[in-house]
Motif scaffolding. Structure first.
Motif, PDB file in Angstrom:
ATOM      1  N   GLY A 183       0.818  -1.207   0.000  1.00 24.12           N
ATOM      2  CA  GLY A 183       0.000   0.000   0.000  1.00 24.12           C
ATOM      3  C   GLY A 183       0.849   1.251   0.000  1.00 24.12           C
ATOM      4  O   GLY A 183       2.079   1.199  -0.083  1.00 24.12           O
ATOM      5  N   GLY A 184       0.189   2.400   0.107  1.00 21.95           N
ATOM      6  CA  GLY A 184       0.897   3.666   0.156  1.00 21.95           C
ATOM      7  C   GLY A 184       1.574   4.005  -1.157  1.00 21.95           C
ATOM      8  O   GLY A 184       1.187   3.552  -2.243  1.00 21.95           O
ATOM      9  N   LEU A 185       2.614   4.814  -1.086  1.00 21.01           N
ATOM     10  CA  LEU A 185       3.322   5.261  -2.285  1.00 21.01           C
ATOM     11  C   LEU A 185       3.976   4.105  -3.023  1.00 21.01           C
ATOM     12  O   LEU A 185       4.090   4.123  -4.257  1.00 21.01           O
ATOM     13  CB  LEU A 185       4.378   6.301  -1.917  1.00 21.01           C
ATOM     14  CG  LEU A 185       3.882   7.593  -1.265  1.00 21.01           C
ATOM     15  CD1 LEU A 185       5.061   8.510  -0.958  1.00 21.01           C
ATOM     16  CD2 LEU A 185       2.854   8.313  -2.136  1.00 21.01           C
ATOM     17  N   ARG A 186       4.392   3.090  -2.296  1.00 24.59           N
ATOM     18  CA  ARG A 186       5.051   1.950  -2.937  1.00 24.59           C
ATOM     19  C   ARG A 186       4.086   1.194  -3.844  1.00 24.59           C
ATOM     20  O   ARG A 186       4.509   0.548  -4.812  1.00 24.59           O
ATOM     21  CB  ARG A 186       5.609   0.995  -1.882  1.00 24.59           C
ATOM     22  CG  ARG A 186       6.696   1.601  -1.015  1.00 24.59           C
ATOM     23  CD  ARG A 186       7.033   0.684   0.152  1.00 24.59           C
ATOM     24  NE  ARG A 186       7.903   1.339   1.102  1.00 24.59           N
ATOM     25  CZ  ARG A 186       9.139   0.946   1.387  1.00 24.59           C
ATOM     26  NH1 ARG A 186       9.642  -0.115   0.790  1.00 24.59           N
ATOM     27  NH2 ARG A 186       9.860   1.598   2.265  1.00 24.59           N
ATOM     28  N   TRP A 187       2.798   1.247  -3.496  1.00 27.22           N
ATOM     29  CA  TRP A 187       1.775   0.616  -4.330  1.00 27.22           C
ATOM     30  C   TRP A 187       1.335   1.552  -5.458  1.00 27.22           C
ATOM     31  O   TRP A 187       1.281   1.153  -6.619  1.00 27.22           O
ATOM     32  CB  TRP A 187       0.568   0.230  -3.471  1.00 27.22           C
ATOM     33  CG  TRP A 187      -0.632  -0.179  -4.252  1.00 27.22           C
ATOM     34  CD1 TRP A 187      -0.742  -1.267  -5.086  1.00 27.22           C
ATOM     35  CD2 TRP A 187      -1.899   0.486  -4.293  1.00 27.22           C
ATOM     36  NE1 TRP A 187      -2.010  -1.323  -5.642  1.00 27.22           N
ATOM     37  CE2 TRP A 187      -2.739  -0.263  -5.170  1.00 27.22           C
ATOM     38  CE3 TRP A 187      -2.412   1.623  -3.678  1.00 27.22           C
ATOM     39  CZ2 TRP A 187      -4.054   0.124  -5.432  1.00 27.22           C
ATOM     40  CZ3 TRP A 187      -3.724   1.992  -3.931  1.00 27.22           C
ATOM     41  CH2 TRP A 187      -4.525   1.250  -4.810  1.00 27.22           C
ATOM     42  N   ARG A 188       1.075   2.807  -5.137  1.00 30.16           N
ATOM     43  CA  ARG A 188       0.571   3.738  -6.158  1.00 30.16           C
ATOM     44  C   ARG A 188       1.600   4.040  -7.241  1.00 30.16           C
ATOM     45  O   ARG A 188       1.240   4.309  -8.385  1.00 30.16           O
ATOM     46  CB  ARG A 188       0.120   5.040  -5.489  1.00 30.16           C
ATOM     47  CG  ARG A 188      -1.188   4.898  -4.723  1.00 30.16           C
ATOM     48  CD  ARG A 188      -1.836   6.232  -4.527  1.00 30.16           C
ATOM     49  NE  ARG A 188      -1.268   6.996  -3.430  1.00 30.16           N
ATOM     50  CZ  ARG A 188      -0.934   8.277  -3.507  1.00 30.16           C
ATOM     51  NH1 ARG A 188      -1.066   8.938  -4.640  1.00 30.16           N
ATOM     52  NH2 ARG A 188      -0.444   8.906  -2.444  1.00 30.16           N
ATOM     53  N   PHE A 189       2.865   4.001  -6.886  1.00 26.33           N
ATOM     54  CA  PHE A 189       3.918   4.305  -7.845  1.00 26.33           C
ATOM     55  C   PHE A 189       4.879   3.124  -7.974  1.00 26.33           C
ATOM     56  O   PHE A 189       6.090   3.276  -8.039  1.00 26.33           O
ATOM     57  CB  PHE A 189       4.662   5.573  -7.417  1.00 26.33           C
ATOM     58  CG  PHE A 189       3.767   6.775  -7.299  1.00 26.33           C
ATOM     59  CD1 PHE A 189       3.317   7.435  -8.428  1.00 26.33           C
ATOM     60  CD2 PHE A 189       3.349   7.226  -6.052  1.00 26.33           C
ATOM     61  CE1 PHE A 189       2.476   8.536  -8.319  1.00 26.33           C
ATOM     62  CE2 PHE A 189       2.512   8.325  -5.933  1.00 26.33           C
ATOM     63  CZ  PHE A 189       2.067   8.984  -7.068  1.00 26.33           C
ATOM     64  N   GLU A 190       4.281   1.934  -8.052  1.00 29.50           N
ATOM     65  CA  GLU A 190       5.090   0.721  -8.035  1.00 29.50           C
ATOM     66  C   GLU A 190       6.010   0.608  -9.248  1.00 29.50           C
ATOM     67  O   GLU A 190       7.017  -0.109  -9.202  1.00 29.50           O
ATOM     68  CB  GLU A 190       4.196  -0.514  -7.936  1.00 29.50           C
ATOM     69  CG  GLU A 190       3.293  -0.743  -9.132  1.00 29.50           C
ATOM     70  CD  GLU A 190       2.472  -2.012  -8.998  1.00 29.50           C
ATOM     71  OE1 GLU A 190       1.849  -2.408  -9.992  1.00 29.50           O
ATOM     72  OE2 GLU A 190       2.452  -2.618  -7.909  1.00 29.50           O
ATOM     73  N   GLU A 191       5.693   1.308 -10.332  1.00 31.96           N
ATOM     74  CA  GLU A 191       6.557   1.224 -11.504  1.00 31.96           C
ATOM     75  C   GLU A 191       7.944   1.815 -11.248  1.00 31.96           C
ATOM     76  O   GLU A 191       8.897   1.519 -11.982  1.00 31.96           O
ATOM     77  CB  GLU A 191       5.909   1.942 -12.702  1.00 31.96           C
ATOM     78  CG  GLU A 191       5.720   3.438 -12.539  1.00 31.96           C
ATOM     79  CD  GLU A 191       4.376   3.813 -11.956  1.00 31.96           C
ATOM     80  OE1 GLU A 191       3.888   4.917 -12.276  1.00 31.96           O
ATOM     81  OE2 GLU A 191       3.811   3.008 -11.181  1.00 31.96           O
ATOM     82  N   PHE A 192       8.065   2.605 -10.191  1.00 34.14           N
ATOM     83  CA  PHE A 192       9.355   3.192  -9.836  1.00 34.14           C
ATOM     84  C   PHE A 192      10.021   2.479  -8.652  1.00 34.14           C
ATOM     85  O   PHE A 192      11.112   2.877  -8.230  1.00 34.14           O
ATOM     86  CB  PHE A 192       9.187   4.673  -9.487  1.00 34.14           C
ATOM     87  CG  PHE A 192       8.577   5.490 -10.590  1.00 34.14           C
ATOM     88  CD1 PHE A 192       9.272   5.728 -11.760  1.00 34.14           C
ATOM     89  CD2 PHE A 192       7.292   6.000 -10.464  1.00 34.14           C
ATOM     90  CE1 PHE A 192       8.713   6.483 -12.788  1.00 34.14           C
ATOM     91  CE2 PHE A 192       6.725   6.754 -11.482  1.00 34.14           C
ATOM     92  CZ  PHE A 192       7.429   6.992 -12.649  1.00 34.14           C
ATOM     93  N   ILE A 193       9.356   1.461  -8.118  1.00 38.37           N
ATOM     94  CA  ILE A 193       9.844   0.762  -6.924  1.00 38.37           C
ATOM     95  C   ILE A 193      10.237  -0.658  -7.304  1.00 38.37           C
ATOM     96  O   ILE A 193       9.424  -1.399  -7.871  1.00 38.37           O
ATOM     97  CB  ILE A 193       8.759   0.713  -5.822  1.00 38.37           C
ATOM     98  CG1 ILE A 193       8.232   2.117  -5.504  1.00 38.37           C
ATOM     99  CG2 ILE A 193       9.297   0.029  -4.580  1.00 38.37           C
ATOM    100  CD1 ILE A 193       9.235   3.015  -4.836  1.00 38.37           C
ATOM    101  N   PRO A 194      11.456  -1.094  -7.001  1.00 38.59           N
ATOM    102  CA  PRO A 194      11.819  -2.495  -7.276  1.00 38.59           C
ATOM    103  C   PRO A 194      10.854  -3.452  -6.581  1.00 38.59           C
ATOM    104  O   PRO A 194      10.393  -3.181  -5.457  1.00 38.59           O
ATOM    105  CB  PRO A 194      13.234  -2.609  -6.689  1.00 38.59           C
ATOM    106  CG  PRO A 194      13.747  -1.210  -6.649  1.00 38.59           C
ATOM    107  CD  PRO A 194      12.553  -0.332  -6.400  1.00 38.59           C
ATOM    108  N   ALA A 195      10.538  -4.541  -7.221  1.00 42.89           N
ATOM    109  CA  ALA A 195       9.558  -5.485  -6.679  1.00 42.89           C
ATOM    110  C   ALA A 195       9.917  -5.943  -5.269  1.00 42.89           C
ATOM    111  O   ALA A 195       9.045  -6.105  -4.403  1.00 42.89           O
ATOM    112  CB  ALA A 195       9.427  -6.686  -7.609  1.00 42.89           C
ATOM    113  N   ALA A 196      11.197  -6.125  -5.003  1.00 38.26           N
ATOM    114  CA  ALA A 196      11.622  -6.599  -3.684  1.00 38.26           C
ATOM    115  C   ALA A 196      11.439  -5.553  -2.590  1.00 38.26           C
ATOM    116  O   ALA A 196      11.541  -5.890  -1.410  1.00 38.26           O
ATOM    117  CB  ALA A 196      13.083  -7.029  -3.742  1.00 38.26           C
ATOM    118  N   SER A 197      11.163  -4.308  -2.973  1.00 36.68           N
ATOM    119  CA  SER A 197      11.050  -3.221  -1.991  1.00 36.68           C
ATOM    120  C   SER A 197       9.626  -2.710  -1.834  1.00 36.68           C
ATOM    121  O   SER A 197       9.418  -1.662  -1.212  1.00 36.68           O
ATOM    122  CB  SER A 197      11.958  -2.061  -2.407  1.00 36.68           C
ATOM    123  OG  SER A 197      13.299  -2.468  -2.483  1.00 36.68           O
TER     124      SER A 197
END
Length: 289
Positions: A183-197
Motif C-alpha cells: 500500500g501507500g506510495l510503494r503501491w501507487r507508484f510501483e513502476e518506480f519501486i523495485p519489486a523486492a522493496s
C-alpha cells in the motif's frame, strides 16, 4: 557519547544491550534527524543510538541524550550488518527497535504510555517480536516542499492497502500467520519501486535471542518472529510513519519528473496521533486496553 565505529560501540556500549528497549536510528541523510531522535526519546526508550556517516552532525542539544555511532548507512546491507552485530552482542531477550531518519514510531496509546510498558505487556502475551507497518508520509505540496518532507503538512493514504499470503519458499504452501502487506506510495507508484522493496511490513521491534538474525527483506530468521499474531487472538501491532519512500521518489530523476503531486482522493492530513492510526486500522491494540 560518540563511538568511532560499530566495533567501538559494541565494545564500549555493551551495557546498553542488556534489557532495552533500545532504538537504533540509521541516518541516511540530513533530513529531519533531530525530529526523529526527539520523537523516539519521547517514547521512553532506555537508549537511543544514532548511526551516521562522519559528515552528518547531531544537534548539540541532543548529544548528551543519545549514543552516536560513526557508521555508513548508505546501503541496506550495511544496516542489516549493523542490526545483526547488535543482536549478537546483546544479552538474550533485549528489546531492539530499528528505523531510519524521517521515520516515526507510533503504537497504541503512545501519548500516555511508554514503549517499555507496551513491551512488558507484549512479552506477557508470549510474543518476542512485533509487526510494524511502514505507513508512507508525504508533503501536501511538492512545490512548497520539493523533498516531499513536511512535518506541518504531512499527508498519508487512508485507503489502498492489501495483503497476500506468504508462501513457503519453493512450495505452493503458505506460511502460518504470515502475510505480505502492500500500500501507500510503494503501491501507487510501483513502476518506480523495485519489486523486492514494495512490501510495507517490517519486524521493527524484536527481542534478541541466540542465532537470531535480520534478513535482507526486513523479516527475521525465526519464522515465529514474522507472524502478525499468536494462534489464539490478535496481538499488538505498531506503525512506523515514514517519509523515506517519498524522499526516494523525489530524488530519483525518472520518478521526480513523472510525479507532480503525491496527493490523491484517498489522502488525508496526518494528525501525529495514535488514535488516527487506530481508527484507520493501521495499528492494533490487541488485548491491551
Amino acid at each position: 557519547m560518540i563511538y568511532s565505529s560499530l566495533n567501538n560501540f559494541l565494545s564500549r556500549g555493551r551495557s546498553l544491550l542488556i534489557k532495552g528497549p533500545v532504538a537504533l536510528i540509521f541516518v541516511e541523510d540530513n533530513v529531519e534527524v533531530s525530529s526523529t531522535l526527539k520523537h523516539h526519546l519521547s517514547l521512553g526508550f532506555r537508549s537511543v543510538v544514532a548511526f551516521t556517516s562522519p559528515e552528518i552532525e547531531i544537534d548539540p542539544e541532543l548529544s548528551d541524550q543519545i549514543h552516536h555511532v560513526i557508521y555508513p548507512c548508505g546501503q541496506s546491507q550495511q544496516v542489516q550488518n549493523a542490526v545483526n552485530a547488535v543482536i549478537k552482542a546483546s544479552t538474550p531477550s533485549c528489546w531492539i527497535y530499528y528505523c531510519f531518519n524521517a521515520e516515526y514510531l507510533f503504537f497504541p496509546f503512545c501519548e500516555t504510555r511508554s514503549v517499555g510498558e507496551m513491551l512488558v505487556f507484549h512479552r506477557e502475551e508470549r510474543r518476542s517480536a512485533m509487526l510494524t507497518y511502514v505507513i508512507d508520509l508525504y508533503a501536501e505540496d511538492l512545490d512548497a516542499s520539493p523533498d516531499a518532507v513536511s512535518l506541518e503538512h504531512a499527508m498519508l493514504d487512508r485507503a489502498g492497502y492489501y495483503s497476500t499470503g506468504r508462501q513457503v519458499p519453493n512450495s505452493a504452501d503458505y506460511l502460518e500467520r504470515q502475510r505480505n502487506f502492500y500500500g501507500g506510495l510503494r503501491w501507487r507508484f510501483e513502476e518506480f519501486i523495485p519489486a523486492a522493496s514494495r512490501r510495507i511490513d517490517r519486524i521493527g521491534i524484536f527481542s534478541t535471542q541466540p542465532d537470531l538474525s535480520l534478513l535482507p527483506d526486513h523479516i527475521m530468521s525465526d519464522p515465529e518472529y514474522n507472524t502478525y499474531s499468536c494462534p489464539w487472538h490478535h496481538n499488538l501491532t505498531a506503525a512506523i510513519c515514514s517519509f523515506r519512500t517519498a524522499k526516494a521518489l523525489r530524488r530519483n530523476p525518472k520518478s521526480r519528473d513523472a510525479i507532480q503531486n503525491f496527493k490523491w482522493h484517498n489522502s488525508e492530513p496526518f494528525q501525529w496521533k495514535s488514535q488516527q492510526l487506530l481508527d484507520l486500522g493501521f495499528i492494533e491494540p490487541g488485548q491491551w486496553f
